[in-house]
Design an enzyme around this catalytic site. Structure first.
Site, PDB file in Angstrom:
ATOM      1  N   GLY A  34     -55.443   0.893 -18.497  1.00 47.32           N
ATOM      2  CA  GLY A  34     -55.052   1.159 -19.884  1.00 47.32           C
ATOM      3  C   GLY A  34     -53.904   0.300 -20.363  1.00 47.32           C
ATOM      4  N   VAL A  35     -53.016   0.901 -21.116  1.00 47.77           N
ATOM      5  CA  VAL A  35     -51.905   0.149 -21.696  1.00 47.77           C
ATOM      6  C   VAL A  35     -50.954  -0.332 -20.592  1.00 47.77           C
ATOM      7  CG1 VAL A  35     -50.399   2.140 -22.237  1.00 47.77           C
ATOM      8  CG2 VAL A  35     -50.363   0.106 -23.691  1.00 47.77           C
ATOM      9  N   ASP A  36     -50.839   0.439 -19.535  1.00 47.20           N
ATOM     10  CA  ASP A  36     -49.989   0.077 -18.393  1.00 47.20           C
ATOM     11  C   ASP A  36     -50.463  -1.252 -17.774  1.00 47.20           C
ATOM     12  OD1 ASP A  36     -48.116   0.325 -16.370  1.00 47.20           O
ATOM     13  OD2 ASP A  36     -49.094   2.010 -15.366  1.00 47.20           O
TER      14      ASP A  36
END
Ligand code: AR6
Length: 173
Positions: A34-36
């Site tokens: 995801g954004v990580d």
């Protein structure tokens, strides 16, 4: 009050030219999807090196690192709650993520900050409920601590964007 400061946009948080971007991380702070994953990829391997020194992060808390190859100078890592039906302190933990990120940012003299929709991806927090908590928490914080020039909510898809946007405009905040 917040209308000039709080903005909802659709886009990729890794491209934002702000002082700090917020990462929706996990308790290890050692990267993920995801954004990580996107933030670690864009920042480069030095971000992971610095994260290794932090000893992880509890749910609802926040820790700061440099942004390395990102346009943002800082990354504030927070860990949202995993959605387990709503009766396991999820709301309170999500609110804490936003307030602790803003508290840390204010302490560092950060003026512009971008948030993703924490917990609404892999952690399955319902988007409308998460959006309401996020916006209310940011407005409450700004009323007490008006030190920011710009707070962005960077929405990665239409559903997230429409939920955040509707709330901010409905409330006329
Ligand atoms: N820019 C902005 N938002 C994004 C981006 C991006 N580049 N990429 C994804 N999103 P998620 P969580 C949105 O799953 O639910 C990781 O593996 C996405 O569409 O990234 O808090 C961590 O390591 C969604 O709206 O975070 C943890 O293990 C929002 O960001 C776990 O996922 C959050 O989705 C955390 O789960």
């Amino acid at each position: 009050m917040g209308q000039r400061i709080i903005r909802i946009i659709k886009g990729d948080i890794t491209e934002q030219e702000v002082d700090a971007i917020v990462n929706a991380a996990n308790n290890s702070l050692l990267g993920g999807g995801g954004v990580d994953g996107a933030i670690h990829k864009a920042a480069g391997p030095k971000l992971l090196d610095e994260c290794r020194t932090l000893n992880g992060c509890a749910t609802g808390e926040a820790k700061i690192t440099h942004g390395y190859n990102l346009p943002a100078k800082w990354v504030i890592h927070t860990v949202g709650p995993v959605w387990h039906g709503g009766n396991n302190e999820e709301d309170r933990m999500l609110a804490k993520c936003y307030s602790n990120c803003l508290k840390l940012a204010a302490e560092e003299g950060i003026k512009t900050i971008a948030f993703p929709a924490i917990s609404t991806g892999v952690y399955h927090f319902p988007i409308p409920r998460a959006a309401e908590i996020a916006i209310n928490e940011v407005i409450d914080f700004l009323q007490e601590t008006p030190v920011f020039d710009r707070i962005l909510f960077v929405c990665f898809n239409d559903e997230t964007f429409s939920n955040f946007n509707r709330l901010l405009n409905e409330d006329k905040k």
